[in-house]
Scaffold this motif. Structure first.
Motif, PDB file in Angstrom:
ATOM      1  N   TYR A  32       0.720  -1.262   0.060  1.00  0.00           N
ATOM      2  CA  TYR A  32       0.234  -0.134  -0.045  1.00  0.00           C
ATOM      3  C   TYR A  32       0.931   1.298   0.134  1.00  0.00           C
ATOM      4  CZ  TYR A  32      -4.160  -2.680   0.780  1.00  0.00           C
ATOM      5  OH  TYR A  32      -5.269  -3.403   0.705  1.00  0.00           O
ATOM      6  N   ILE A  33       1.841   1.230   0.657  1.00  0.00           N
ATOM      7  CA  ILE A  33       2.975   2.373   0.859  1.00  0.00           C
ATOM      8  C   ILE A  33       3.464   2.370  -0.679  1.00  0.00           C
ATOM      9  CG2 ILE A  33       4.886   3.335   1.871  1.00  0.00           C
ATOM     10  CD1 ILE A  33       2.301   3.147   3.720  1.00  0.00           C
ATOM     11  N   GLN A  34       3.925   1.300  -1.276  1.00  0.00           N
ATOM     12  CA  GLN A  34       4.698   1.436  -2.604  1.00  0.00           C
ATOM     13  C   GLN A  34       3.599   1.749  -3.602  1.00  0.00           C
ATOM     14  OE1 GLN A  34       5.859  -2.484  -3.572  1.00  0.00           O
ATOM     15  NE2 GLN A  34       7.782  -1.982  -4.101  1.00  0.00           N
ATOM     16  N   ASN A  35       2.220   1.456  -3.403  1.00  0.00           N
ATOM     17  CA  ASN A  35       1.199   2.166  -4.543  1.00  0.00           C
ATOM     18  C   ASN A  35       1.201   3.583  -4.426  1.00  0.00           C
ATOM     19  OD1 ASN A  35      -1.223   1.777  -6.046  1.00  0.00           O
ATOM     20  ND2 ASN A  35      -2.187   2.540  -4.264  1.00  0.00           N
ATOM     21  N   ILE A  36       0.938   4.092  -3.253  1.00  0.00           N
ATOM     22  CA  ILE A  36       0.708   5.702  -3.058  1.00  0.00           C
ATOM     23  C   ILE A  36       2.174   6.500  -3.644  1.00  0.00           C
ATOM     24  CG2 ILE A  36       1.722   5.621  -0.602  1.00  0.00           C
ATOM     25  CD1 ILE A  36      -0.696   8.002  -0.391  1.00  0.00           C
TER      26      ILE A  36
END
Length: 610
Positions: A32-36
């Motif tokens: 999720y952090i990678q996505n943002i």
């Protein structure tokens, strides 16, 4: 806000939330952090991005343990003075040129995003960045909700699996291994240690240590005594320590100790999950412990039953001792075990006892045992001799168990079990030894009484030599198995005169004196007997005629010296071998003829009849 900014905001919102699906993998929070980060880079063409989230807000909003460190995410404490200086230093040292406060719907700052916006790239108005911050907040809020739901399901799915496995297992080591594996799966960055109240896991490869009872005020002991979990923060090392009781229905069996870095956040739900898992483990340990106890109890009862049955079938004391020693050594895995019988003039080590009990080194141990039993009239259980009042004993054993053998209320002996390793025997083992010894005491008493009775039957009451019937029986056995033998028939010269002159009491005294000389003169395989009246006899199995004649001459010389009033004896000697086999009666007849010749030749002499 212009159309370009509006398009960028819509694009950011669209790509962020479109990709915020539930990932089905263990590192979903990392993704999720990678996505943002990826969306911001693609839409705004900004490469350097870093999020700083306040720990306390994370705890309130997410209630989720973030397990993986991410290069674009850092958790910080809410200490304004320190954080302002820290954040300013980051801007200066890492090339960030824009800091945006991230706020909740209630305008509370829950963190920051740092950006490095290049001169020729998209700059954006204040309004744009305010809307950008709200989008980031909404994204994090949605992500946290997804993570909460996912991890709740994951935790309880695992808890159900663990519970089913734990309650179906009776292997204590397997139970604890499953608990630790499950915890490590959910919380890979935590370090787990099991502090147990028992020492049953000395050889286990698991992270197990003994609970330190000496530290009464420690969090672990508080957790163990109260049955409530404890959480302690160490500001120096910046680590958190958590203690959860391993509690069953009947007691607490230890503490689950967890060490965690403070940057890893833990929620109330996680605490509850670990607490439930620890309690489940405690119940499973209790079940496994009770099962092991029942197995040991059944095994002990079988041992006692088998010993009792066997004892009833063993008649001889030596066979009884051999059996008991063998059972104790095998059942307790002892290095040495033995049985000592206490006599007025000496202590007898029963045959079957292991080699150590026949060594001179054992004398000091036997004396200590006798003194202890005499003083306390109770058994002796030492976990470590070197830590006891008997530390002066120079013996190669640390663990000692002693239980008295009693006849009525008298201590007639002791059963001793030894091991080199300190604290090798448990108190349960000692209780089993006590039970076995109590069952054995009656058998020992019966065997001793039986042998005393048999001795009375085959022994002359006055001289304590064997009876004629016993001697006849032994001669028959010898003639069946041996190759030769010698028979001596001894008669006291002028014994009637001794009785008439000194009285029958002194006559009996002379008989006893001569019997003592005979017992001292013959070796262990010789048999001395009272043949009748003043006649005595000796049989020497597997001895030559020359040896028989030598013993006869020795008795003729010794008896006048060692008798009071002084008497002499005449002796007839006979002999047999496989080349010239005889019956006991014929052997006696030939010795009697030789004795008759000695009497007629002047008495006080020995003659052989070949």
């Amino acid at each position: 806000m212009n159309n370009i900014e509006d398009e960028r905001l819509m694009e950011l919102r669209s790509e962020m939330f479109e990709n915020s699906r539930i990932f089905h993998s263990d590192d979903l929070d990392f993704k999720y952090i990678q996505n943002i980060v990826k969306v911001i880079r693609n839409v705004l063409q900004i490469n350097q991005i870093h999020f700083f989230i306040y720990k306390d807000i994370l705890r309130e909003i997410a209630q989720y343990v973030v397990k993986y460190k991410h290069p674009n995410l850092t958790f910080i404490d809410r200490n304004k003075q320190i954080q302002e200086q820290y954040l300013d230093n980051l801007i200066n040292s890492n090339g960030f040129n824009k800091r945006i406060a991230l706020t909740t719907s209630k305008d509370e700052i829950f963190g920051y995003v740092f950006l490095n916006i290049e001169v020729d790239s998209f700059s954006g108005s204040n309004y744009f960045w305010n809307q950008f911050a709200k989008i980031i907040y909404c994204y994090f809020k949605q992500v946290f909700q997804i993570l909460i739901i996912y991890n709740e399901k994951r935790r309880y799915r695992l808890l159900q699996s663990v519970t089913n496995q734990l309650h179906s297992s009776i292997d204590m080591d397997a139970v604890l291994r499953k608990v630790l594996e499950s915890l490590k799966e959910i919380y890979p960055n935590f370090n787990f240690t099991l502090q147990l109240s028992t020492d049953d896991f000395k050889n286990s490869e698991l992270p197990i240590e003994a609970l330190d009872y000496t530290l009464e005020s420690s969090p672990a002991m508080e957790c163990f005594l109260t049955g409530k979990y404890r959480i302690q923060d160490d500001l120096t090392t910046k680590e958190s320590y958590m203690y959860f009781p391993l509690k069953g229905k009947q007691g607490i069996y230890g503490v689950l100790h967890i060490q965690a870095n403070q940057s890893i956040m833990i929620s109330e739900q996680d605490i509850e999950f670990i607490h439930v898992l620890a309690q489940t483990a405690g119940s499973a340990m209790e079940n496994a412990h009770l099962y092991q106890q029942s197995k040991h109890l059944v095994k002990d009862l079988k041992l006692i039953t088998n010993v009792s049955k066997k004892l009833n079938s063993i008649l001889k004391l030596v066979d009884l001792a051999k059996y008991i020693v063998k059972e104790l050594k095998e059942s307790f895995n002892a290095h040495e075990s033995g049985i000592i019988m206490f006599k007025d003039d000496h202590d007898e080590i029963l045959e079957g006892s292991t080699s150590y009990f026949y060594k001179d080194d054992c004398d000091s141990l036997i004396e200590i045992i006798k003194e202890s039993l005499k003083t306390t009239r109770e058994g002796l259980f030492l976990g470590d001799v070197n830590q006891s009042k008997f530390c002066h004993l120079n013996i190669p054993f640390a663990s000692i168990m002693v239980e008295p053998i009693k006849q009525d209320d008298d201590i007639i002996g002791a059963v001793v079990v030894l091991h080199k390793q300190p604290y090798y025997f448990s108190f349960e083992t000692y209780k089993l030894l006590r039970s076995i010894t109590q069952h054995s005491s009656l058998a020992f008493s019966n065997a001793i009484l039986r042998e005393e009775l048999e001795q009375l039957v085959i022994t002359d009451y006055l001289t304590k030599l064997y009876t004629r019937n016993y001697l006849d029986a032994q001669m028959i056995k010898s003639m069946e198995t041996d190759t030769q033998g010698v028979f001596l028939l001894i008669d006291i010269d002028n014994f009637k005169k001794v009785n008439d002159t000194y009285g029958h009491q002194n006559g009996d005294k002379v008989l006893v004196q001569i019997a003592d000389v005979i017992k001292e003169s013959i070796e262990t395989d010789g048999i001395g007997a009272r043949w009748g009246g003043e006649e005595l006899a000796i049989y020497l199995p597997n001895r030559t005629l020359a040896e028989g004649k030598q013993l006869a001459q020795q008795l003729v010389q010794l008896i006048p010296i060692k008798s009071e009033p002084r008497v002499t004896v005449s002796c007839g000697v006979s002999y047999w071998n496989i080349m010239n086999p005889l019956t006991p009666f014929t052997l006696f007849k030939k010795a009697d003829e030789a004795l008759y010749e000695a009497k007629n030749s002047g008495k006080n002499r020995a003659i052989a009849n070949i």
